[in-house]
Scaffold this motif. Structure first.
Motif, PDB file in Angstrom:
ATOM      1  N   SER A  58       0.724  -1.178  -0.019  1.00 24.55           N
ATOM      2  CA  SER A  58      -0.057   0.260  -0.139  1.00 24.55           C
ATOM      3  C   SER A  58       0.817   1.323  -0.012  1.00 24.55           C
ATOM      4  O   SER A  58       0.350   2.451   0.511  1.00 24.55           O
ATOM      5  CB  SER A  58      -0.911   0.046   1.372  1.00 24.55           C
ATOM      6  N   THR A  59       2.011   1.261  -0.730  1.00 22.72           N
ATOM      7  CA  THR A  59       2.698   2.472  -0.789  1.00 22.72           C
ATOM      8  C   THR A  59       2.683   3.135  -1.994  1.00 22.72           C
ATOM      9  O   THR A  59       3.184   4.109  -2.254  1.00 22.72           O
ATOM     10  CB  THR A  59       4.350   1.991  -0.570  1.00 22.72           C
ATOM     11  N   SER A  60       1.871   2.314  -3.011  1.00 29.37           N
ATOM     12  CA  SER A  60       1.752   3.204  -4.338  1.00 29.37           C
ATOM     13  C   SER A  60       0.646   2.419  -4.738  1.00 29.37           C
ATOM     14  O   SER A  60       0.033   1.570  -4.544  1.00 29.37           O
ATOM     15  CB  SER A  60       2.880   2.900  -5.158  1.00 29.37           C
TER      16      SER A  60
ATOM     17  N   ILE B  94      -0.975   0.807   6.562  1.00 31.06           N
ATOM     18  CA  ILE B  94      -0.445   0.285   5.542  1.00 31.06           C
ATOM     19  C   ILE B  94       0.828  -0.380   5.495  1.00 31.06           C
ATOM     20  O   ILE B  94       1.586  -0.360   6.679  1.00 31.06           O
ATOM     21  CB  ILE B  94      -0.050   1.596   4.778  1.00 31.06           C
ATOM     22  N   ALA B  95       1.104  -1.367   4.707  1.00 27.81           N
ATOM     23  CA  ALA B  95       2.287  -2.311   5.013  1.00 27.81           C
ATOM     24  C   ALA B  95       3.027  -2.486   3.562  1.00 27.81           C
ATOM     25  O   ALA B  95       2.546  -2.451   2.636  1.00 27.81           O
ATOM     26  CB  ALA B  95       1.709  -3.770   5.265  1.00 27.81           C
TER      27      ALA B  95
ATOM     28  N   ALA C  59      11.176   4.058   4.945  1.00 25.99           N
ATOM     29  CA  ALA C  59      11.288   5.216   4.827  1.00 25.99           C
ATOM     30  C   ALA C  59       9.968   5.934   3.995  1.00 25.99           C
ATOM     31  O   ALA C  59       9.460   7.001   4.084  1.00 25.99           O
ATOM     32  CB  ALA C  59      12.659   5.647   3.798  1.00 25.99           C
ATOM     33  N   LEU C  60       9.504   5.183   2.896  1.00 27.76           N
ATOM     34  CA  LEU C  60       8.370   5.412   2.118  1.00 27.76           C
ATOM     35  C   LEU C  60       7.323   5.412   2.974  1.00 27.76           C
ATOM     36  O   LEU C  60       6.226   6.144   2.953  1.00 27.76           O
ATOM     37  CB  LEU C  60       8.288   4.389   0.996  1.00 27.76           C
ATOM     38  N   LEU C  61       7.081   4.420   3.843  1.00 34.04           N
ATOM     39  CA  LEU C  61       5.918   4.193   4.911  1.00 34.04           C
ATOM     40  C   LEU C  61       5.919   5.397   5.783  1.00 34.04           C
ATOM     41  O   LEU C  61       4.853   5.821   6.057  1.00 34.04           O
ATOM     42  CB  LEU C  61       6.092   2.919   5.759  1.00 34.04           C
ATOM     43  N   ASP C  62       7.224   5.928   6.327  1.00 33.47           N
ATOM     44  CA  ASP C  62       7.029   7.086   7.102  1.00 33.47           C
ATOM     45  C   ASP C  62       6.679   8.419   6.401  1.00 33.47           C
ATOM     46  O   ASP C  62       5.747   9.160   6.995  1.00 33.47           O
ATOM     47  CB  ASP C  62       8.523   7.178   7.722  1.00 33.47           C
ATOM     48  N   LYS C  63       6.824   8.499   5.226  1.00 34.52           N
ATOM     49  CA  LYS C  63       6.857   9.480   4.190  1.00 34.52           C
ATOM     50  C   LYS C  63       5.039   9.606   4.337  1.00 34.52           C
ATOM     51  O   LYS C  63       4.564  10.682   4.383  1.00 34.52           O
ATOM     52  CB  LYS C  63       7.285   9.589   2.836  1.00 34.52           C
ATOM     53  N   ILE C  64       4.585   8.365   3.867  1.00 34.87           N
ATOM     54  CA  ILE C  64       2.719   8.417   3.605  1.00 34.87           C
ATOM     55  C   ILE C  64       2.514   8.746   4.928  1.00 34.87           C
ATOM     56  O   ILE C  64       1.325   9.439   5.028  1.00 34.87           O
ATOM     57  CB  ILE C  64       2.607   7.001   3.319  1.00 34.87           C
TER      58      ILE C  64
ATOM     59  N   THR D 120      -1.192   2.787 -12.981  1.00 30.92           N
ATOM     60  CA  THR D 120      -0.250   2.756 -11.884  1.00 30.92           C
ATOM     61  C   THR D 120       1.297   2.316 -12.272  1.00 30.92           C
ATOM     62  O   THR D 120       1.333   2.060 -13.617  1.00 30.92           O
ATOM     63  CB  THR D 120      -0.835   1.426 -10.871  1.00 30.92           C
ATOM     64  N   SER D 121       2.134   2.239 -11.497  1.00 27.52           N
ATOM     65  CA  SER D 121       3.375   1.723 -11.796  1.00 27.52           C
ATOM     66  C   SER D 121       3.526   0.514 -12.095  1.00 27.52           C
ATOM     67  O   SER D 121       4.761   0.125 -12.150  1.00 27.52           O
ATOM     68  CB  SER D 121       4.424   2.464 -10.896  1.00 27.52           C
TER      69      SER D 121
END
Length: 252
Positions: free
Chosen positions: A13-15, A34-35, A40-45, A186-187
């Motif tokens: 769930s980071t993108s 979210i997992a 770092a990406l989780l913290d940003k979200i 999406t990516s």
């Protein structure tokens, strides 16, 4: 599935679809976790969306799954919804043995990841008065994209696994739902700007309208996914497969 008041874990769930689902579910009044693998990406979200929580979880790592399930059973004893969304998709050339490791990674993430998550979290879910497991498959579970053979095969397996899971849990408090998206911008396969893919927000709008139905449909299939989902029943499977065979990996 209740529309609000749930405690929900969303993998991958980071993108893309996973992040889109997480944000919409949180906005609807649910506690959302979210997992993903990248802290770092989780913290940003989490910093950008106050109230959303996170957990570092790698669905390819059985120990990571077990640690997370044990920790969440303590920190979030009311966890009652699991969304198995984590997945990867890659082009493959079945005549080139170098792609075998790619295929193995896809199986480990898309299929084994979903199965391991179900085994790890179902004991907690069945303790809840009302719970839901959402397994994300794909419209390609029903007619494969030949250029992504292992991805398509894993999603067909997720569909089959979800059917069996639903039967085994039918006497419990756990509802089992399959979400089968079409191609979405999406990516996942670098299709952010693909005019043939469905805009993400449009896809989410339609999904959340389906979630409002009572009872919740066993399969969440938007209109653009129906030609593939029902290709076998309509007698158009071979025609659709031929169409999909025209899609090739982009030139390097």
């Amino acid at each position: 599935m209740n529309g609000t008041g749930n405690t929900i874990l969303v993998t991958g769930s980071t993108s893309g679809i996973g992040l889109g689902l997480a944000l919409r579910l949180h906005k609807a009044g649910n506690r959302v976790i979210i997992a993903g693998r990248r802290k770092a990406l989780l913290d940003k979200i989490v910093s950008e969306h106050p109230g959303i929580e996170s957990v570092v979880l790698d669905v390819c790592d059985p120990q990571s799954i077990q640690r997370s399930s044990e920790a969440l059973a303590v920190s979030h004893p009311n966890l009652n919804v699991l969304v198995n969304n984590a997945g990867i998709m890659h082009w493959e050339d079945l005549t080139d043995s170098g792609y075998l490791s790619t295929a193995e990674d896809i199986v480990a993430t898309n299929l084994l990841g979903t199965i391991r998550m179900v085994y790890a979290f179902t004991p907690q879910l069945i303790k809840q008065p009302s719970a839901t497991i959402v397994n994300v498959s794909s419209a390609l579970a029903f007619v494969p994209l030949p250029a992504t053979p292992t991805y398509s095969a894993t999603k067909a397996a997720v569909h089959s696994f979800t059917q069996s899971l639903r039967v085994q849990l039918q006497a419990s408090s756990v509802e089992v739902i399959e979400l089968a998206p079409p191609g979405v911008r999406t990516s996942l396969l670098g299709q952010e700007n693909d005019e043939h893919a469905m805009p993400l927000e449009e896809f989410l709008d339609e999904i959340f309208e389906l979630l409002k139905l009572s009872p919740t449909p066993r399969e969440l299939v938007v209109e653009r996914a129906k030609p593939l989902r029902f290709a076998e029943a309509s007698g158009s499977h071979d025609e659709v497969l031929k169409m999909l065979a025209e899609y090739k990996a982009p030139a390097a």
